[in-house]
Design an enzyme around this catalytic site. Structure first.
Site, PDB file in Angstrom:
ATOM      1  N   CYS A  36       0.831  -1.208   0.000  1.00  0.00           N
ATOM      2  CA  CYS A  36       0.000   0.000   0.000  1.00  0.00           C
ATOM      3  C   CYS A  36       0.866   1.259   0.000  1.00  0.00           C
ATOM      4  O   CYS A  36       1.525   1.573   1.004  1.00  0.00           O
ATOM      5  CB  CYS A  36      -0.922  -0.027   1.220  1.00  0.00           C
ATOM      6  SG  CYS A  36      -1.791   1.527   1.531  1.00  0.00           S
ATOM      7  N   CYS A  39      -0.040   4.012   2.581  1.00  0.00           N
ATOM      8  CA  CYS A  39       0.300   3.572   3.942  1.00  0.00           C
ATOM      9  C   CYS A  39       1.721   4.005   4.307  1.00  0.00           C
ATOM     10  O   CYS A  39       2.001   4.361   5.462  1.00  0.00           O
ATOM     11  CB  CYS A  39       0.182   2.062   4.067  1.00  0.00           C
ATOM     12  SG  CYS A  39      -1.485   1.407   3.836  1.00  0.00           S
TER      13      CYS A  39
END
Length: 299
Positions: A36, A39
């Site tokens: 991700c 993230c």
């Protein structure tokens, strides 16, 4: 372990690291995954904010690829997903990457160091997002909480009153607006919902058959019988506005002002301004109506 501000955790350790720990210290849980991209941006920013709080908040990071259980129970469908826990329960959160300025506010709210007025504004913004997403119940809760934090927040009061009105609880909406005193009573959004309520006075019940609306039919017939009867036209405009047909009401009011702007102490103009206030400045009804009114008044 209680002195560790930032740590990795798992589904198995969630009860100890989050639920039990949050009984004493608020815990932020960051659900992430190695693949991700957002993230990787959010996580270090969250860590900075938690460390800057000086122990008043802790951060727990959970890799959902390795630990999908708790994330699934919380309904996480996209990451990054952040939840704040306090006293063993989730109390706040957000999805997706956030600017660091918003993270500062988020941590401040959780640590109890936020400005109540700023926190109220955050709740008002979230309430509006809730309305857009079709969640009037959640919006009402956020508006009410914002009003508790900042009793002078006109946006929160007006927003809660409008939710009541949209849900059919006109009496509660009226009570909310009438509770506004001092500067709060003059807040633009409070004034707008007050005008909204005044326009709806005398309207038939929402489920009343259209063919039984004799008041509207009689008013329309009076105007048709004598187009120069400005008193009848004002009554007809008010009946239309009460039924939500405001653009039509504006047409009749503009006509009346054009014929005799001073009639009945400018009653048509005053009622037209009430419609504009209820509609708000960005409404097409307001924009078009103000343009047409100006062309008459300043011709």
């Amino acid at each position: 372990m209680t002195d560790i501000l930032v740590k990795d955790s798992s589904d198995n350790a969630f009860m100890k690291d989050v639920i039990e720990t949050s009984q004493d210290t608020p815990v932020v849980v960051d659900f992430w995954a190695p693949w991700c991209g957002p993230c990787k941006t959010l996580m270090p920013a969250l860590e900075r904010q938690v460390k800057a709080a000086g122990g008043k908040v802790k951060l727990v990071k959970i890799n959902i690829d390795e630990n999908p259980g708790v994330a699934g129970q919380l309904g996480v469908r996209s990451i990054p997903a952040v939840f704040a826990f306090k006293d063993g329960k989730p109390v706040d959160g957000f999805m997706g990457a956030q600017p660091e300025s918003e993270l500062t506010k988020f941590i401040a709210r959780l640590s109890g160091e936020s400005d109540p007025k700023e926190e109220a504004e955050v709740l008002v913004a979230r309430a509006r997002d809730g309305l857009t997403a079709g969640d009037p119940g959640g919006a009402a809760q956020d508006f009410a909480q914002a009003l508790q934090l900042d009793p002078e927040n006109g946006s929160a009061l007006a927003g809660l009153a409008r939710v009541y009105l949209d849900m059919g609880n006109r009496d509660m909406a009226v009570e909310m607006v009438e509770s506004a005193t001092g500067p709060l009573a003059d807040h633009p959004e409070v004034a707008s919902i007050r005008s909204e309520l005044s326009l709806g006075e005398g309207a038939p019940e929402p489920d009343a058959p259209v063919e039984e609306d004799t008041e509207l039919r009689d008013a329309e017939a009076s105007v048709a019988a004598d187009e120069s009867n400005l008193d009848a036209r004002l009554i007809f405009a008010k009946a239309l506005a009460a039924r939500g047909r405001r653009a039509e009401a504006v047409d009749h009011l503009i006509y009346s002002i054009g014929r005799n702007r001073m009639h009945a102490d400018e009653a048509a103009r005053h009622f037209l301004l009430t419609i504009f206030e209820a509609e708000g400045p960005q409404s097409e009804v307001s924009i078009d109506g103000r343009r047409r009114l100006s062309s008459i008044l300043f011709a």
